[in-house]
Design an enzyme around this catalytic site. Structure first.
Site, PDB file in Angstrom:
ATOM      1  N   THR A   1     -59.540  72.881   6.496  1.00  0.00           N
ATOM      2  CA  THR A   1     -58.736  73.468   5.430  1.00  0.00           C
ATOM      3  C   THR A   1     -57.316  72.934   5.542  1.00  0.00           C
ATOM      4  O   THR A   1     -56.761  72.859   6.638  1.00  0.00           O
ATOM      5  CB  THR A   1     -58.736  75.013   5.502  1.00  0.00           C
ATOM      6  OG1 THR A   1     -57.899  75.539   4.468  1.00  0.00           O
ATOM      7  CG2 THR A   1     -58.251  75.531   6.838  1.00  0.00           C
TER       8      THR A   1
ATOM      9  N   HIS B   1     -65.279  82.223  20.424  1.00  0.00           N
ATOM     10  CA  HIS B   1     -65.212  82.146  21.885  1.00  0.00           C
ATOM     11  C   HIS B   1     -66.550  82.501  22.542  1.00  0.00           C
ATOM     12  O   HIS B   1     -66.732  82.250  23.745  1.00  0.00           O
ATOM     13  CB  HIS B   1     -64.109  83.085  22.407  1.00  0.00           C
ATOM     14  CG  HIS B   1     -63.417  82.565  23.628  1.00  0.00           C
ATOM     15  ND1 HIS B   1     -63.983  81.640  24.481  1.00  0.00           N
ATOM     16  CD2 HIS B   1     -62.192  82.833  24.151  1.00  0.00           C
ATOM     17  CE1 HIS B   1     -63.152  81.384  25.471  1.00  0.00           C
ATOM     18  NE2 HIS B   1     -62.054  82.085  25.287  1.00  0.00           N
TER      19      HIS B   1
END
Length: 407
Positions: free
Chosen positions: A326, A378
Site C-alpha cells: 500500500t 507475529h
C-alpha cells in the site's frame, strides 16, 4: 422488440446477496438493447444488468436500496407499452411513495389517467398533494411545469416566513445540516475485514527508511526511453514489487498464511496492490510477479487502477494475493501502520519521499528519504524474519542493480 424480465445476475460463490444501488431508468422510460438498466452492488464488485432488447420499463419491483439474491426478478420491460404510459398493474407493483398516500382519495383509474409516472415521482419527491396543483395540460393533466411552479411558490413562502421570525440569539447556526446515508456493501465489508485483522492476528509493525536517490536518478535517466519502448510510464511501484518478490523468496514465512493449525507456504508470488477508488479501498492482485518484467508490471497496475476507477474490477481481479503493498505516499502520508489484509500474513506500507538530512560517510547530506512500514502477524513471523525482510527491501531499493542480478 420483445418482453423480458430484468433478473439479478449470478452472484459470486462467496456472496449470498446484493443491494440494488442505482436504477438508470424509470417506469415508462424507453430502453435500447445492451443499455445498462440497473447496478447491483456486492461486497466485492458492482454488477451491471443490461437490456436484452429494445422496449419500455413496465415495472420496477425492487427499488434502490433493496436486498436481492441471484436470479431474483427486479422488474419487467414490455414491448407493448409506449413511452410515458403505465398499466394499472404497474401502478400496483411500484413501491408506494408519499405521493401515493396523498392520492388515497382518488380512484386508481383516475390516478392513472391524470398523473403520469414521472409526475407521480415528482410529487413524491416534494411531498405534494395533487389536489393543490391546477393542471394546465390536455384534459387538465398535471405537467412538470405545474409541479415546479408550486414548488417554487412554496419555497418563496418558506423564505418569507423564515425572514419574519425574530432572531432568538446571536449564534450562527446556518449550514449545520446533517446527512445520514447507509454504508455501502463495500464499506461494510472493509470494516468487517479490518476488525477481523485487528481481532484475530497478533499484529506488529516494524519500520525502516530508504534512500530513494538511486531509483530517482535511474528513473530520470531512462523514463523517456522506457515509456517510448514499452508504452508504459516507469513508476516507483514496479521497483517496489520487484524488491518485495526478491525479499519474499528469501523469507518464505512472509509469503505464507495460517489456515487453522497449519501453515500454508506459497511457491508463487501474487501481490495485492491497495487502490483507492470512488467506492472505497480495494486490493486487486498482480499475479506471478516473479515472471513479469517491470514493463509488464507497470501495464498491469495501470489496467487495474483504471478498472478500479471505473468500477469494472471483477471478483477474479480481487481474489487471492499472498502479500499486499500500500502506497500512502501518493496522498502525502509520511508514516503509518498499515493493517494486514487477511488471510495474508504481512503488508508493506510505502510513504511520501521527503528531503531529509542524513549522515553518509561521516557527513550530513540532504537525500530523498522514504519510510517503510511492515505490519506482520507475529503468530507466524518472528522479529528476525520481519526485520530481515524489511532490510532486504531497503537494500534492493537503494541499489536497484541488485534487482537485475538477484543478489
Amino acid at each position: 422488440m420483445s418482453n423480458f424480465d430484468i433478473i439479478t445476475p449470478d452472484l459470486p460463490e462467496s456472496v449470498a446477496d446484493a443491494t440494488v444501488v442505482t436504477w438508470h431508468k424509470k417506469v415508462g422510460d424507453t430502453v435500447k438493447r445492451d443499455e445498462i438498466l440497473v447496478e447491483i452492488e456486492t461486497d466485492k464488485v458492482v454488477l451491471e444488468v443490461p437490456a436484452l432488447s429494445d422496449g419500455v420499463i413496465e415495472t420496477i419491483l425492487q427499488p434502490e436500496g433493496s436486498t436481492v439474491v441471484s436470479k431474483q426478478l427486479l422488474g419487467k420491460v414490455s414491448a407493448l407499452a409506449s413511452a410515458g404510459e403505465v398499466t394499472k398493474a404497474t401502478v400496483q407493483n411500484v413501491e408506494k411513495t408519499p405521493a401515493d398516500r396523498h392520492l388515497g382519495n382518488l380512484s386508481s383509474d383516475a390516478t392513472s389517467d391524470v398523473l403520469s409516472p414521472a409526475i407521480r415521482r415528482l410529487l413524491a419527491e416534494h411531498e405534494l398533494n395533487p389536489d393543490e396543483i391546477k393542471g394546465t395540460g390536455v384534459g387538465g393533466r398535471i405537467t412538470r411545469e405545474d409541479v415546479e411552479l408550486v414548488v417554487k411558490q412554496k419555497a418563496q413562502q418558506a423564505e418569507i416566513a423564515q425572514a419574519s421570525q425574530p432572531v432568538k440569539n446571536n449564534l450562527n447556526l446556518d449550514n449545520r445540516n446533517e446527512k445520514r446515508v447507509p454504508m455501502t456493501r463495500l464499506r461494510k465489508r472493509i470494516a468487517e475485514r479490518l476488525l477481523e485483522a485487528k481481532n484475530t492476528t497478533a499484529m506488529l509493525t516494524t519500520f525502516n527508511e530508504v534512500d530513494m536517490q538511486p531509483i530517482m536518478s535511474l528513473r530520470k535517466r531512462y523514463a523517456e526511453k522506457f515509456e517510448k519502448q514499452h508504452g508504459a510510464r516507469l513508476g516507483f511501484m514496479s521497483f517496489y514489487i520487484k524488491a518485495v518478490v526478491e525479499a519474499l523468496k528469501r523469507y518464505p514465512e512472509i509469503n505464507a498464511s495460517i489456515d487453522g493449525d497449519d501453515i500454508v507456504y506459497h511457491n508463487y508470488f501474487d501481490i495485492s496492490i491497495a487502490v483507492s477508488t470512488p467506492r472505497g479501498l480495494v486490493t486487486p492482485v498482480v499475479r506471478n510477479c516473479d515472471k513479469l518484467s517491470m514493463a509488464d508490471i507497470e501495464k498491469e497496475i495501470k489496467a487495474l487502477a483504471e478498472k478500479g476507477r471505473d468500477g469494472k474490477l471483477t471478483v477474479e481481479d480481487l481474489t487471492g494475493g499472498n502479500f499486499t503493498i500500500t502506497n500512502g505516499g501518493v496522498f502525502g502520508s509520511l508514516m503509518s501502520t498499515p493493517i494486514i489484509n487477511p488471510p495474508q500474513s504481512a503488508i508493506l506500507g510505502m510513504h511520501a519521499i521527503k528531503d531529509r538530512p542524513v549522515a553518509i560517510d561521516g557527513e550530513v547530506v540532504i537525500r530523498p528519504m522514504m519510510y517503510l512500514a511492515l505490519s506482520y502477524d507475529h503468530r507466524l513471523i518472528d522479529g528476525r524474519e520481519s526485520v530481515g525482510f524489511l532490510v532486504t527491501v531497503k537494500e534492493l531499493l537503494e541499489d536497484p542493480t541488485r534487482l537485475l542480478l538477484e543478489i
